[in-house]
Design a protein around this motif. Structure first.
Motif, PDB file in Angstrom:
ATOM      1  N   ALA A  61       0.830  -1.209   0.000  1.00  0.00           N
ATOM      2  CA  ALA A  61       0.000   0.000   0.000  1.00  0.00           C
ATOM      3  C   ALA A  61       0.863   1.256   0.000  1.00  0.00           C
ATOM      4  O   ALA A  61       0.532   2.243  -0.656  1.00  0.00           O
ATOM      5  N   HIS A  62       1.981   1.216   0.731  1.00  0.00           N
ATOM      6  CA  HIS A  62       2.872   2.382   0.770  1.00  0.00           C
ATOM      7  C   HIS A  62       3.441   2.693  -0.617  1.00  0.00           C
ATOM      8  O   HIS A  62       3.685   3.851  -0.934  1.00  0.00           O
ATOM      9  N   GLN A  63       3.616   1.661  -1.427  1.00  0.00           N
ATOM     10  CA  GLN A  63       4.127   1.871  -2.786  1.00  0.00           C
ATOM     11  C   GLN A  63       3.009   2.182  -3.782  1.00  0.00           C
ATOM     12  O   GLN A  63       3.256   2.820  -4.798  1.00  0.00           O
ATOM     13  N   ASN A  64       1.799   1.696  -3.494  1.00  0.00           N
ATOM     14  CA  ASN A  64       0.649   1.939  -4.375  1.00  0.00           C
ATOM     15  C   ASN A  64      -0.602   1.813  -3.534  1.00  0.00           C
ATOM     16  O   ASN A  64      -1.020   0.717  -3.190  1.00  0.00           O
ATOM     17  N   ILE A  65      -1.209   2.939  -3.217  1.00  0.00           N
ATOM     18  CA  ILE A  65      -2.348   2.978  -2.300  1.00  0.00           C
ATOM     19  C   ILE A  65      -3.509   2.099  -2.758  1.00  0.00           C
ATOM     20  O   ILE A  65      -4.321   1.659  -1.946  1.00  0.00           O
ATOM     21  N   ALA A  66      -3.582   1.774  -4.039  1.00  0.00           N
ATOM     22  CA  ALA A  66      -4.656   0.918  -4.551  1.00  0.00           C
ATOM     23  C   ALA A  66      -4.608  -0.482  -3.932  1.00  0.00           C
ATOM     24  O   ALA A  66      -5.602  -1.211  -3.980  1.00  0.00           O
ATOM     25  N   HIS A  67      -3.488  -0.856  -3.319  1.00  0.00           N
ATOM     26  CA  HIS A  67      -3.393  -2.161  -2.666  1.00  0.00           C
ATOM     27  C   HIS A  67      -4.207  -2.220  -1.374  1.00  0.00           C
ATOM     28  O   HIS A  67      -4.471  -3.308  -0.867  1.00  0.00           O
ATOM     29  N   ALA A  68      -4.604  -1.081  -0.847  1.00  0.00           N
ATOM     30  CA  ALA A  68      -5.479  -1.047   0.337  1.00  0.00           C
ATOM     31  C   ALA A  68      -6.915  -1.202  -0.160  1.00  0.00           C
ATOM     32  O   ALA A  68      -7.550  -0.239  -0.556  1.00  0.00           O
ATOM     33  N   LYS A  69      -7.403  -2.435  -0.139  1.00  0.00           N
ATOM     34  CA  LYS A  69      -8.708  -2.758  -0.726  1.00  0.00           C
ATOM     35  C   LYS A  69      -9.876  -2.503   0.212  1.00  0.00           C
ATOM     36  O   LYS A  69     -11.024  -2.501  -0.208  1.00  0.00           O
ATOM     37  N   THR A  70      -9.598  -2.338   1.518  1.00  0.00           N
ATOM     38  CA  THR A  70     -10.646  -2.083   2.500  1.00  0.00           C
ATOM     39  C   THR A  70     -10.226  -0.920   3.391  1.00  0.00           C
ATOM     40  O   THR A  70      -9.043  -0.551   3.443  1.00  0.00           O
ATOM     41  N   ALA A  71     -11.200  -0.375   4.101  1.00  0.00           N
ATOM     42  CA  ALA A  71     -10.891   0.704   5.042  1.00  0.00           C
ATOM     43  C   ALA A  71      -9.924   0.221   6.118  1.00  0.00           C
ATOM     44  O   ALA A  71      -9.004   0.942   6.500  1.00  0.00           O
ATOM     45  N   GLU A  72     -10.103  -1.020   6.585  1.00  0.00           N
ATOM     46  CA  GLU A  72      -9.191  -1.539   7.611  1.00  0.00           C
ATOM     47  C   GLU A  72      -7.775  -1.673   7.075  1.00  0.00           C
ATOM     48  O   GLU A  72      -6.804  -1.345   7.773  1.00  0.00           O
ATOM     49  N   GLN A  73      -7.627  -2.136   5.845  1.00  0.00           N
ATOM     50  CA  GLN A  73      -6.281  -2.241   5.263  1.00  0.00           C
ATOM     51  C   GLN A  73      -5.638  -0.863   5.164  1.00  0.00           C
ATOM     52  O   GLN A  73      -4.444  -0.707   5.437  1.00  0.00           O
ATOM     53  N   LEU A  74      -6.422   0.143   4.786  1.00  0.00           N
ATOM     54  CA  LEU A  74      -5.862   1.499   4.706  1.00  0.00           C
ATOM     55  C   LEU A  74      -5.472   1.978   6.104  1.00  0.00           C
ATOM     56  O   LEU A  74      -4.392   2.544   6.294  1.00  0.00           O
ATOM     57  N   MET A  75      -6.342   1.732   7.097  1.00  0.00           N
ATOM     58  CA  MET A  75      -6.033   2.157   8.455  1.00  0.00           C
ATOM     59  C   MET A  75      -4.755   1.474   8.946  1.00  0.00           C
ATOM     60  O   MET A  75      -3.886   2.121   9.527  1.00  0.00           O
ATOM     61  N   ARG A  76      -4.620   0.180   8.703  1.00  0.00           N
ATOM     62  CA  ARG A  76      -3.412  -0.544   9.107  1.00  0.00           C
ATOM     63  C   ARG A  76      -2.176   0.021   8.407  1.00  0.00           C
ATOM     64  O   ARG A  76      -1.119   0.186   9.022  1.00  0.00           O
ATOM     65  N   SER A  77      -2.322   0.350   7.124  1.00  0.00           N
ATOM     66  CA  SER A  77      -1.176   0.907   6.388  1.00  0.00           C
ATOM     67  C   SER A  77      -0.814   2.291   6.922  1.00  0.00           C
ATOM     68  O   SER A  77       0.353   2.662   6.946  1.00  0.00           O
ATOM     69  N   ARG A  78      -1.805   3.038   7.371  1.00  0.00           N
ATOM     70  CA  ARG A  78      -1.520   4.350   7.964  1.00  0.00           C
ATOM     71  C   ARG A  78      -0.811   4.194   9.307  1.00  0.00           C
ATOM     72  O   ARG A  78       0.124   4.938   9.606  1.00  0.00           O
ATOM     73  N   TYR A  79      -1.228   3.219  10.106  1.00  0.00           N
ATOM     74  CA  TYR A  79      -0.524   2.960  11.364  1.00  0.00           C
ATOM     75  C   TYR A  79       0.948   2.641  11.069  1.00  0.00           C
ATOM     76  O   TYR A  79       1.849   3.195  11.699  1.00  0.00           O
ATOM     77  N   SER A  80       1.176   1.746  10.108  1.00  0.00           N
ATOM     78  CA  SER A  80       2.555   1.404   9.741  1.00  0.00           C
ATOM     79  C   SER A  80       3.314   2.629   9.264  1.00  0.00           C
ATOM     80  O   SER A  80       4.510   2.780   9.548  1.00  0.00           O
ATOM     81  N   ALA A  81       2.637   3.526   8.557  1.00  0.00           N
ATOM     82  CA  ALA A  81       3.283   4.760   8.100  1.00  0.00           C
ATOM     83  C   ALA A  81       3.648   5.659   9.280  1.00  0.00           C
ATOM     84  O   ALA A  81       4.688   6.318   9.252  1.00  0.00           O
ATOM     85  N   PHE A  82       2.827   5.675  10.333  1.00  0.00           N
ATOM     86  CA  PHE A  82       3.197   6.416  11.539  1.00  0.00           C
ATOM     87  C   PHE A  82       4.434   5.788  12.172  1.00  0.00           C
ATOM     88  O   PHE A  82       5.363   6.494  12.561  1.00  0.00           O
ATOM     89  N   VAL A  83       4.460   4.451  12.278  1.00  0.00           N
ATOM     90  CA  VAL A  83       5.618   3.760  12.862  1.00  0.00           C
ATOM     91  C   VAL A  83       6.888   4.099  12.085  1.00  0.00           C
ATOM     92  O   VAL A  83       7.942   4.323  12.661  1.00  0.00           O
ATOM     93  N   LEU A  84       6.770   4.154  10.761  1.00  0.00           N
ATOM     94  CA  LEU A  84       7.916   4.425   9.889  1.00  0.00           C
ATOM     95  C   LEU A  84       8.133   5.911   9.616  1.00  0.00           C
ATOM     96  O   LEU A  84       9.040   6.283   8.884  1.00  0.00           O
ATOM     97  N   ALA A  85       7.268   6.758  10.176  1.00  0.00           N
ATOM     98  CA  ALA A  85       7.316   8.214   9.975  1.00  0.00           C
ATOM     99  C   ALA A  85       7.308   8.572   8.487  1.00  0.00           C
ATOM    100  O   ALA A  85       8.067   9.417   8.028  1.00  0.00           O
ATOM    101  N   ASP A  86       6.414   7.921   7.749  1.00  0.00           N
ATOM    102  CA  ASP A  86       6.271   8.134   6.306  1.00  0.00           C
ATOM    103  C   ASP A  86       5.214   9.206   6.046  1.00  0.00           C
ATOM    104  O   ASP A  86       4.047   8.920   5.779  1.00  0.00           O
ATOM    105  N   GLY A  87       5.638  10.442   6.145  1.00  0.00           N
ATOM    106  CA  GLY A  87       4.733  11.574   5.978  1.00  0.00           C
ATOM    107  C   GLY A  87       4.105  11.664   4.609  1.00  0.00           C
ATOM    108  O   GLY A  87       2.948  12.086   4.477  1.00  0.00           O
ATOM    109  N   ASP A  88       4.835  11.266   3.579  1.00  0.00           N
ATOM    110  CA  ASP A  88       4.276  11.321   2.223  1.00  0.00           C
ATOM    111  C   ASP A  88       3.053  10.416   2.117  1.00  0.00           C
ATOM    112  O   ASP A  88       2.024  10.811   1.572  1.00  0.00           O
ATOM    113  N   TYR A  89       3.163   9.207   2.659  1.00  0.00           N
ATOM    114  CA  TYR A  89       2.027   8.283   2.596  1.00  0.00           C
ATOM    115  C   TYR A  89       0.869   8.781   3.464  1.00  0.00           C
ATOM    116  O   TYR A  89      -0.296   8.686   3.079  1.00  0.00           O
ATOM    117  N   LEU A  90       1.180   9.311   4.626  1.00  0.00           N
ATOM    118  CA  LEU A  90       0.126   9.822   5.498  1.00  0.00           C
ATOM    119  C   LEU A  90      -0.656  10.939   4.811  1.00  0.00           C
ATOM    120  O   LEU A  90      -1.881  10.995   4.911  1.00  0.00           O
TER     121      LEU A  90
END
Length: 128
Positions: free
Chosen positions: A18-47
């Motif tokens: 998902a971080h490489q291509n947001i279309a991989h987040a097929k559900t709201a939960e997958q997007l939420m999980r990917s956002r949590y991971s982005a917080f852990v990794l401090a990936d501001g671009d993805y956030l």
């Protein structure tokens, strides 16, 4: 490395997609999980990219990244998901995100609203 979102998958087989291509987040939960991971990794671009255009605040990116880096993230617990499946256009995810800050454990408890924009799941903000 195990994915920070707690899925028991490797990061490469989970949120990294998902971080490489947001279309991989097929559900709201997958997007939420990917956002949590982005917080852990401090990936501001993805956030920023995964935030709905109606509520996105690009000027806050630096502050969000600095805050995310200041914490030691512990784990994510998804408590409830309402709607938010591939066929849906909106949904909510309730979760607890645990972290260490200033020597103590704290928790973010949130019910987040998600909405599809251009057929992609996006974080809208706190659910009412």
């Amino acid at each position: 490395m195990n994915c920070p979102c707690g899925s028991q998958e490797t990061y490469a087989n989970c949120c990294k997609k998902a971080h490489q291509n947001i279309a991989h987040a097929k559900t709201a939960e997958q997007l939420m999980r990917s956002r949590y991971s982005a917080f852990v990794l401090a990936d501001g671009d993805y956030l920023m990219a995964s935030h709905h255009s109606k509520t996105r605040q690009p000027k806050e990116k630096k502050a969000i990244v600095n805050w995310a880096k200041s914490l030691q993230w512990i784990k994510l617990d998804v408590l409830e998901t309402t709607k938010g499946l591939e066929k849906d256009s909106e949904g909510t995810v309730t979760f607890n995100a645990y972290f260490y800050e200033n020597g103590k454990v704290d928790c973010i408890h949130e019910k987040s609203a998600f909405l599809k924009e251009n057929n992609l799941w996006m974080y809208l903000g706190l659910s009412k």
